[in-house]
Motif scaffolding. Structure first.
Motif, PDB file in Angstrom:
ATOM      1  N   HIS A 180      -2.813  19.707 -57.881  1.00 32.57           N
ATOM      2  CA  HIS A 180      -4.116  20.171 -58.378  1.00 32.57           C
ATOM      3  C   HIS A 180      -4.682  21.194 -57.406  1.00 32.57           C
ATOM      4  CE1 HIS A 180      -5.017  16.394 -61.047  1.00 32.57           C
ATOM      5  NE2 HIS A 180      -3.899  17.016 -61.369  1.00 32.57           N
ATOM      6  N   LEU A 181      -5.617  22.030 -57.918  1.00 29.31           N
ATOM      7  CA  LEU A 181      -6.296  23.031 -57.101  1.00 29.31           C
ATOM      8  C   LEU A 181      -7.776  22.691 -56.979  1.00 29.31           C
ATOM      9  CD1 LEU A 181      -4.841  26.424 -58.403  1.00 29.31           C
ATOM     10  CD2 LEU A 181      -4.371  25.300 -56.236  1.00 29.31           C
ATOM     11  N   SER A 182      -8.334  23.042 -55.841  1.00 24.10           N
ATOM     12  CA  SER A 182      -9.797  23.032 -55.693  1.00 24.10           C
ATOM     13  C   SER A 182     -10.195  24.404 -55.174  1.00 24.10           C
ATOM     14  CB  SER A 182     -10.243  21.936 -54.723  1.00 24.10           C
ATOM     15  OG  SER A 182      -9.793  22.192 -53.419  1.00 24.10           O
ATOM     16  N   VAL A 183     -11.328  24.936 -55.685  1.00 26.47           N
ATOM     17  CA  VAL A 183     -11.807  26.270 -55.298  1.00 26.47           C
ATOM     18  C   VAL A 183     -13.272  26.140 -54.895  1.00 26.47           C
ATOM     19  CG1 VAL A 183     -12.168  28.645 -56.020  1.00 26.47           C
ATOM     20  CG2 VAL A 183     -10.194  27.376 -56.886  1.00 26.47           C
ATOM     21  N   GLY A 184     -13.579  26.641 -53.696  1.00 28.70           N
ATOM     22  CA  GLY A 184     -14.954  26.544 -53.222  1.00 28.70           C
ATOM     23  C   GLY A 184     -15.426  27.842 -52.615  1.00 28.70           C
ATOM     24  N   TRP A 185     -16.797  28.027 -52.634  1.00 28.18           N
ATOM     25  CA  TRP A 185     -17.413  29.208 -52.028  1.00 28.18           C
ATOM     26  C   TRP A 185     -18.260  28.749 -50.844  1.00 28.18           C
ATOM     27  CZ3 TRP A 185     -16.334  34.132 -53.647  1.00 28.18           C
ATOM     28  CH2 TRP A 185     -15.647  34.257 -54.850  1.00 28.18           C
ATOM     29  N   TYR A 186     -18.223  29.539 -49.769  1.00 31.86           N
ATOM     30  CA  TYR A 186     -18.904  29.162 -48.538  1.00 31.86           C
ATOM     31  C   TYR A 186     -19.701  30.338 -48.016  1.00 31.86           C
ATOM     32  CZ  TYR A 186     -15.936  25.047 -48.664  1.00 31.86           C
ATOM     33  OH  TYR A 186     -15.322  23.892 -49.058  1.00 31.86           O
ATOM     34  N   HIS A 187     -20.803  29.998 -47.302  1.00 32.53           N
ATOM     35  CA  HIS A 187     -21.765  31.013 -46.839  1.00 32.53           C
ATOM     36  C   HIS A 187     -21.955  30.867 -45.332  1.00 32.53           C
ATOM     37  CE1 HIS A 187     -26.174  32.272 -46.309  1.00 32.53           C
ATOM     38  NE2 HIS A 187     -25.433  33.379 -46.372  1.00 32.53           N
TER      39      HIS A 187
END
Length: 1013
Positions: A180-187
């Protein structure tokens, strides 16, 4: 409870007691799939053990290529536990064990490699009182490729407060396993901020999860994440706020479910960063600084953007200063004129720095090939100025700082060394492969050899510089030894070393590839090695010699077969075969008959030249044959074959690489059978004294072309066990050889060997006397001329012929008294032999003295009737003297008596008379004396003889006078020295008394003068 309940309870307690004392080792359940290059951990724990609370653990691996062979990796107790292939990684902590608690550990592999795939075993050494339970457990680890990709174009976005920000991220994978894939955005808000803040993440379970700071905006619908394609994920942030300024990036993770039903992230990828500038509304002058990337490596390019926010900015004038750690780098005036600080001018001239005004609100600073000196916090300072004039500042604002980290270049080079020839035989080629992966710059390669007696001096084999220049080590430059070595670059990262012709076992051992990556004046080195075994050509080399027939008849042919075997293919190497021969009977060493060299050339030995014309050599595969035609007696003996091998591809044959000698095979050549028959009839001959006689030796049957050697023997009268005396031998060439007892000239003239006919031989005895009595016989040897010489076929002995002496009837009157006398050694003694009464006129006397020795009666001296004296034993002739004080006195004087003269002596006297002038002398009478026993006495011991017989006493007497003379000389010298010293002392005393007398007179004169005055 009852009896049944009690029994059940007791049984359960017994099981519980057994279970608590049983050791159980548990390891992470497999199979496990992990990505190449990732950091991997495997857990292991033990329970039910006895002993200390802190247990030890040992990790091993069983590779797919050798599933039965254990390869040790790391141990918590034994530093020497790792095998060589893992020693360097364990030493550098690329592989290590982390102790979670006393009975649980984690195995860490910091950078997983393809060769790390296999069955891992966790073992706990025993600390229990007895072995009970399991002491190890296994799990399988597979290494798969990292197929995860995540990308986003780095950019700088400028938005006004309240605008919408949209970013897209491309994420894909091609793993064969189900993941499975997980995709996240970070600041990252500040330029120097280390901890990223989560914006929004799509988890592996397809659930959207906002970060704490974005939860309200996510619930309000302002923050969204949508998948707009198979691999495209879009982040939307509505109503941009000043707190959104900073850097945004996307992170993707790939997850796999392990057999224990837990999910593990096996790979993570981060994209490049996008700088977001949010312009605030309602403020007069704002300054923001942004960078496409603030974490750089040496040699990367750094671009900084300085954005000016102001109302009606196009009609206003700004001056911008670039600062690093508070120190000015450069400034751009309102007209765009650039001014560099002094320390940056040189780099700017070289094109390494660039600063310019992109627009009235955007200013750019670019540093090409950043170095460690470019680390720090960057600011841009913006001043609004009035023009024309002296650029008087109306207002100034300083941006926040952006931290730029320049990391030293780290090589990602990985090395693997292998060989397609792990086990070879001397003379085979070695092929070694060194694969370099992940190198960003040019690579140079060195090959080193560590001999089998490692640790020892390593030897340089070959070097390929980064420009492709090839050089060989000093030990490998001579192409005649190992052939022309080749070091080739097969592809961008594959370096192949070929040693065409290994020398010997010393070329085995470990070969190490040392690869060096070069980039921007720096270098990084990695080393790996592989093991090679070079076996001796003598290993397994055997030669077996056999013959179908061991006994050959004369004139037949025979064949010897030499079968050669080895652990390698003999047809591919130069082989030499030599045939060796030892004649029978053995002479102590073998002669080389012939040798066949690898070229087919034959070299015949000089020791046995007769083989050259009758031997035939053939070869079939590894079987070598020697065929001997027309076997002769000289061919009888022991044969061997000797095999020599050289390394393949050897141009000049020097010393062979190995030699093997076969077993010995004996060949017996049977000569033609002897058919010799000699007459064995016993006979006797009686003869009067002084007459001649002949003894016959008759050959009944023999080969037609045979020749004979005749040896005549005499068996003296009793005792019966007397040793036969050889009289004379006539060989097949009629050459005579007399025995020791018959070698005197007188005996040679009386005993003659004659050939009467082809099959009859005579022994003629002239003037027979009583000493010639005994049994005579002959021994016949049959000799045959064969192809290469004379050979004895057989022999036979004749019957005995008894020769008896016919004594006359009249006996002389000879003293027959037996005596016993003694004589001292060195003196002389007389043995008496007296004839009593007168002999007849016109007769003559002869006498012979005899001595018994070793049961034989041997003549010492014979006085013939003609007055001649014969000495049968010349060794004592010089010490014998026959005294004739009277006609009937035949006494014998023995001079210088020796110890060996002791024995029994007697004499024999004969009377001879001539019948007429023309006839021979005939024996008329005879007599034998009594026996005289002679005893020898050792010589008398005198003072002089005692001195001479004692070396120490003799030396003492010789050296004593010399010692006495030396002592006397020393005494005289001491006396003389003492005399001179006493005389000198007396003279000195007299002189002192004279001086004292003169001094007293002088003093008296002075006192007299004073008185007068």
């Amino acid at each position: 409870m009852g009896l049944t309940g009690c029994l059940v309870a007791a049984f359960l307690l017994l099981l519980l007691g057994l279970s608590t004392g049983q050791r159980v080792v548990t390891v992470q359940k497999g199979p496990l799939y992990r990505v190449r290059g990732s950091h991997v951990t495997l857990w292991c724990k033990v329970s039910g053990y006895q002993g200390p609370a802190e247990q030890n653990f040992q990790w091993s691996i069983y590779l797919p290529s050798a599933p039965e062979r254990e390869v040790q990796i790391v141990s918590t107790v034994d530093p020497s536990f790792p095998y060589a292939i893992y020693t360097q990684r364990v030493r550098s902590r690329g592989i290590y064990v982390e102790r979670v608690q006393g009975d649980a550990v984690l195995l860490h592999i910091t950078e997983l490699q393809d060769r790390d795939a296999g069955m891992y075993e966790c073992h706990t050494p025993n600390t229990d009182e007895r072995y009970f339970g399991s002491y190890s457990a296994k799990t399988n680890l597979s290494v798969i490729a990292n197929t995860l990709l995540a990308s986003m174009v780095p950019q700088v976005l400028t938005r006004t407060e309240g605008d919408t920000v949209e970013l897209t991220c491309e994420v894909s994978k091609s793993t064969a396993q189900h993941t499975h894939l997980s995709v996240g955005w970070y600041h990252l808000q500040g330029a120097g901020e280390r901890r990223a803040e989560e914006v929004l993440t799509l988890s592996k379970d397809f659930i959207l999860r906002p970060g704490p700071s974005y939860t309200q905006r996510f619930l309000a619908g302002d923050v969204r994440l949508n998948k707009v394609g198979n691999t495209t994920y879009k982040l939307s942030i509505g109503g941009a706020e000043p707190s959104d300024r900073g850097q945004l990036y996307c992170e993707a993770a790939e997850w796999i479910e392990d057999p224990d039903e837990t999910w593990k992230d096996i790979s993570r990828k981060q994209t490049g960063r996008t700088s977001l500038v949010v312009m605030s509304q309602g403020r007069d002058l704002s300054v923001d600084i942004a960078a496409a990337g603030s974490s750089l490596s040496e040699g990367d390019t750094l671009q900084l953007n300085c954005m000016v926010g102001a109302q009606k900015s196009s009609s206003r004038h700004f001056q911008v200063l670039w600062l690093l750690n508070g120190m000015e780098v450069a400034r751009v005036d309102p007209y765009g004129v650039l001014i560099w600080e002094e320390e940056y001018e040189e780099r700017a001239k070289l094109g390494q720095l660039r600063a310019f005004k992109q627009s009235n609100t955007v200013y750019v600073l670019t540093i090409y090939e950043v170095g460690l000196k470019d680390n720090g916090t960057y600011y841009c300072s913006v001043s609004e100025v009035k023009i024309p004039g002296d650029f008087h500042s109306i207002q100034t604002n300083l941006s926040s700082g952006i931290q730029v980290d320049v990391k030293p270049i780290e090589s990602r080079m990985r090395l693997s060394v292998s060989t397609s020839t792990p086990q070879v035989v001397a003379g085979d080629a070695l092929t070694l492969l060194c694969e370099v992966q992940g190198a960003a710059g040019p690579v140079s390669v060195q090959w080193w050899h560590l001999p089998p007696q490692h640790p020892g001096p390593r030897v340089l084999v070959a070097t390929m510089e980064r420009d492709g220049t090839l050089s060989l080590g000093s030990a490998y430059r001579d192409g005649r030894t190992r052939g022309s070595l080749r070091l080739e670059k097969a592809s961008s990262g594959a370096f192949t070393l070929v040693i065409p012709n290994t020398l010997d076992e010393g070329d085995g051992g470990r070969y190490r590839c040392k690869a060096t990556e070069w980039s921007r004046g720096q270098s990084w080195t990695e080393e790996e090695e592989t093991a090679v075994t070079v076996s001796s050509m003598g290993l397994g080399l055997h030669a077996t010699l056999r013959s179908r027939i061991a006994t050959i008849r004369y004139g037949q042919s025979f064949e010897l077969i030499c079968q050669v075997s080895a652990s390698y293919t003999l047809e591919e190497v130069p082989v030499s075969v030599g045939w060796l021969f030892q004649p029978s009977p053995p002479t102590g060493h073998y002669h080389e008959l012939v040798r066949v060299f690898p070229s087919g050339t034959m070299a015949w030995g000089a020791a046995q030249p007769h083989f050259q014309g009758k031997a035939q050599l053939t070869k079939a595969a590894t079987s070598f044959r020697l065929h001997i035609h027309n076997a002769a007696a000289a061919d009888e003996g022991t044969y061997q074959c000797e095999v020599e091998v050289w390394r393949r591809n050897t141009l000049l044959l020097g010393q062979p690489a190995a030699t093997a000698r076969s077993n010995a095979v004996g060949i017996k050549v049977v000569l033609p059978e002897s058919k010799l028959q000699v007459a064995t009839k016993e006979s006797s001959v009686e003869i009067a004294g002084g007459a001649d006689t002949a003894i016959e030796c008759r050959i009944v049957f023999a080969q037609n072309n045979s020749q004979f050697a005749i040896t005549w023997y005499l068996l003296p009268p009793p005792p019966a066990d007397a040793t036969p005396l050889q009289i004379v031998r006539a060989d097949y060439s009629s050459i005579l050889e007399y025995g020791a007892e018959f070698s005197s000239p007188a005996q040679k003239s009386r005993f003659l060997s004659q050939r009467a006919s082809s099959n009859v031989f005579w022994l003629r005895i002239l003037s027979v006397n009583p000493g010639d009595q005994g049994r005579y016989y002959c021994v016949v040897e049959e000799w045959l001329w064969l192809a290469d010489g004379w050979y004895k076929l057989g022999e036979g002995a004749s019957g005995r012929t008894m020769l008896q002496f016919k004594l006359p009837e009249r006996e002389l009157q000879l003293e027959k008294t037996n005596r016993s006398i003694s004589a001292r050694e060195g003196e002389e003694v007389t043995l008496h032999c007296l004839l009593q009464g007168a002999h007849l006129p016109a007769t003559r006397l002869s006498a012979t003295w005899f001595r018994e020795e070793s049961s034989h009666v041997r003549p010492l001296l014979t006085l013939h009737h003609d007055g001649t004296i014969e000495y049968p034993r010349e060794s004592v002739a010089g010490r014998l003297h026959l005294r004739r004080p009277a006609a009937g006195d035949f006494s014998l004087t023995l001079h210088s008596v020796e110890e060996g003269d002791a024995g029994v002596y007697h004499c024999q006297v004969q009377e001879w008379q001539q019948q007429s002038e023309e006839k021979d002398w005939a024996l008329q009478a005879w007599a034998r004396s009594g026996y005289t026993q002679l005893t020898t006495i050792p010589p008398e011991s005198t003072v002089l003889s005692r001195i001479c017989s004692s070396p120490p006493l003799l030396n003492f007497i010789l050296y004593l006078p010399l010692v006495l003379i030396l002592l006397l000389a020393l005494a005289v010298f001491c006396w003389y020295f003492k005399f001179r010293k006493s005389k000198k002392d007396n003279i000195t005393g007299d002189q002192l008394m004279e001086l004292q007398r003169l001094e007293g007179s002088r003093k008296l004169s002075l006192s007299t003068m004073v008185d007068v005055t």
